[in-house]
Design a protein around this motif. Structure first.
Motif, PDB file in Angstrom:
ATOM      1  N   GLU A 168       0.921  -1.058  -0.019  1.00  0.00           N
ATOM      2  CA  GLU A 168       0.169  -0.294  -0.296  1.00  0.00           C
ATOM      3  C   GLU A 168       0.393   1.389  -0.092  1.00  0.00           C
ATOM      4  O   GLU A 168       0.688   2.107  -0.657  1.00  0.00           O
ATOM      5  N   CYS A 202     -11.796   7.237  -4.561  1.00  0.00           N
ATOM      6  CA  CYS A 202     -11.157   6.489  -4.171  1.00  0.00           C
ATOM      7  C   CYS A 202      -9.840   6.349  -4.407  1.00  0.00           C
ATOM      8  O   CYS A 202      -8.515   5.431  -4.280  1.00  0.00           O
ATOM      9  N   ASP A 245      -4.408  10.775  -0.027  1.00  0.00           N
ATOM     10  CA  ASP A 245      -4.906  11.272   1.463  1.00  0.00           C
ATOM     11  C   ASP A 245      -6.305  11.809   0.502  1.00  0.00           C
ATOM     12  O   ASP A 245      -6.266  12.870   0.490  1.00  0.00           O
ATOM     13  N   CYS A 273     -16.373   2.066  -1.175  1.00  0.00           N
ATOM     14  CA  CYS A 273     -16.127   1.510   0.529  1.00  0.00           C
ATOM     15  C   CYS A 273     -16.073   0.197   1.265  1.00  0.00           C
ATOM     16  O   CYS A 273     -17.092  -0.435   0.241  1.00  0.00           O
ATOM     17  N   GLU A 302      -8.747  -3.411  -5.249  1.00  0.00           N
ATOM     18  CA  GLU A 302      -7.197  -3.097  -5.989  1.00  0.00           C
ATOM     19  C   GLU A 302      -6.533  -3.050  -7.214  1.00  0.00           C
ATOM     20  O   GLU A 302      -5.995  -2.034  -7.985  1.00  0.00           O
ATOM     21  N   THR A 341      -5.804   1.582  -1.720  1.00  0.00           N
ATOM     22  CA  THR A 341      -6.209   1.342  -0.686  1.00  0.00           C
ATOM     23  C   THR A 341      -7.856   1.104  -0.888  1.00  0.00           C
ATOM     24  O   THR A 341      -8.094   1.950  -1.998  1.00  0.00           O
ATOM     25  N   ARG A 382     -10.518   2.105   1.204  1.00  0.00           N
ATOM     26  CA  ARG A 382     -10.654   2.346   2.571  1.00  0.00           C
ATOM     27  C   ARG A 382     -11.784   2.269   2.736  1.00  0.00           C
ATOM     28  O   ARG A 382     -12.994   2.158   2.573  1.00  0.00           O
ATOM     29  N   THR A 383     -12.638   1.968   4.353  1.00  0.00           N
ATOM     30  CA  THR A 383     -14.300   1.712   5.038  1.00  0.00           C
ATOM     31  C   THR A 383     -15.174   2.982   4.975  1.00  0.00           C
ATOM     32  O   THR A 383     -14.687   4.101   4.569  1.00  0.00           O
ATOM     33  N   GLU A 439     -14.211   5.899   7.382  1.00  0.00           N
ATOM     34  CA  GLU A 439     -12.814   7.002   6.515  1.00  0.00           C
ATOM     35  C   GLU A 439     -13.605   7.969   5.813  1.00  0.00           C
ATOM     36  O   GLU A 439     -12.670   8.686   5.780  1.00  0.00           O
ATOM     37  N   TYR A 440     -14.295   7.543   4.823  1.00  0.00           N
ATOM     38  CA  TYR A 440     -14.834   8.938   4.224  1.00  0.00           C
ATOM     39  C   TYR A 440     -15.770   9.865   4.798  1.00  0.00           C
ATOM     40  O   TYR A 440     -14.784  11.038   4.928  1.00  0.00           O
TER      41      TYR A 440
END
Length: 351
Positions: free
Chosen positions: A43, A182, A186, A210, A230, A237, A239-240, A243-244
């Protein structure tokens, strides 16, 4: 590449590889694959090389996407008696309606691809839509399509990295992304940049990829599915959902709505039916198991004869693996491509 007509062969030959020289295509495919976990990549490496990785991915994948999917590179659910193309349009119209887009507004499409949603949303809402994209090949294709459909006056492109949008503060009346954030290395930094270019009191909306709450980090098969997604989609990655939403808030946005629209009731077809390997469909024949098999065989012939450049088959294989990973992620409920949210940049007096 089932039912590939002579003109499509010519278009594919011109388009495949984008800005990558034909002599460098195999090397580009190897570079891309080696960044991913299934080939020993990490990652961290994908984060460090995200610009090159994403550009390489879309140079390699765009011709296949447009051939098999159309001009809008995103998923959608289907309601009763709705065709695949109609579902794609509804997905885009819903976003435009929730954002309240209308004539006179200047709207940013974050990570716009070749501009399928951009043109549809501009036509539907009457707004001027400007897409930012760091891939010159896709921009060139988007400009040509804008001219073809007579949309050049209200559909434009900016060549640039969406992590550093080259426009002044407070430039846009609204912003959206459709399955593009996605790719960001960052999320907080990306949302801060979108925050910067939005006018105070205006909103960003998006559909994002997600891992859901059903995803188990300790489940080996879940992780395999995540890695396939991916690999097949140029992602550092996945993310969940949490996280968003946390990233939007950390960037200063007020989150007004969040919903996984993939799990709404009364859907005729879930989003992952479009990548289901064992399905019979005339409308989407090129995405069916039989269509994919014929495509593989024809691509072998085209590559062997020199019509398609070397590396074409391997890219097709990567995209097939991606489709299988997406289907499994959807079937298991551990992945969604459509966490929908609306978030507002507060008025100055509210900060």
């Amino acid at each position: 590449m089932a039912f590939l007509f002579p003109q499509e062969v010519l278009n594919f030959r011109r388009s495949f590889g984008g800005t990558i020289a034909r002599s460098n295509l195999e090397q580009a495919v190897t570079f891309y694959e080696d960044l991913h976990s299934v080939n020993g990549g990490t990652e961290l490496k994908r984060m460090e090389n995200y610009t090159s990785m994403v550009n390489t991915y879309y140079d390699l994948a765009t011709a296949f996407y447009e051939y098999g999917w159309g001009q809008s590179f995103h998923m959608s659910t289907r309601v009763y008696n709705e065709s695949f193309k109609e579902s794609i349009k509804r997905h885009e119209h819903y976003l435009a309606l929730r954002l309240g887009l209308k004539p006179g507004m200047k709207v940013l499409d974050v990570g716009c691809g070749i501009g399928g949603p951009l043109r549809e949303i501009a036509a539907f809402s009457g707004a001027t839509v400007i897409g930012i994209n760091n891939n010159q090949h896709q921009i060139n294709r988007g400009i040509a399509l804008n001219k073809q459909y007579g949309m050049s006056d209200r559909c434009q492109f900016i060549k640039g990295d969406f992590m550093k949008i080259p426009v002044p503060d407070n430039s846009f009346d609204a912003a959206y992304n459709i399955e593009a954030c996605c790719h960001a290395p960052d999320l907080v930094a990306l949302y801060k940049e979108i925050y910067r270019v939005l006018k105070p009191g205006q909103c960003v909306a998006g559909y994002d990829w997600c891992m859901t709450n059903e995803y188990d980090r300790n489940n080996e098969y879940h992780n395999k599915v995540k890695e396939e997604i991916e690999l097949g989609n140029g992602l550092p990655t996945v993310r969940t959902t949490t996280e968003y939403i946390d990233a939007l808030k950390a960037a200063g946005f007020r989150v007004l709505m969040e919903e996984d629209v993939a799990v709404r009731p009364n859907l005729q077809c879930p989003w992952y039916d479009s990548v289901k390997p064992k399905v019979l469909s005339l409308e989407g024949f090129r995405r069916t198991s039989l269509g994919r098999f014929i495509g593989r065989q024809m691509l072998k012939v085209l590559e062997f004869s020199g019509i398609a450049p070397k590396g074409s088959q391997e890219v097709y294989n990567v995209l097939e693996r991606s489709g299988d990973g997406l289907y499994e992620g959807g079937r298991l409920g551990i992945f969604t491509p459509m966490l929908f949210y609306i978030a507002e940049k507060p008025h100055h007096e509210d900060i």
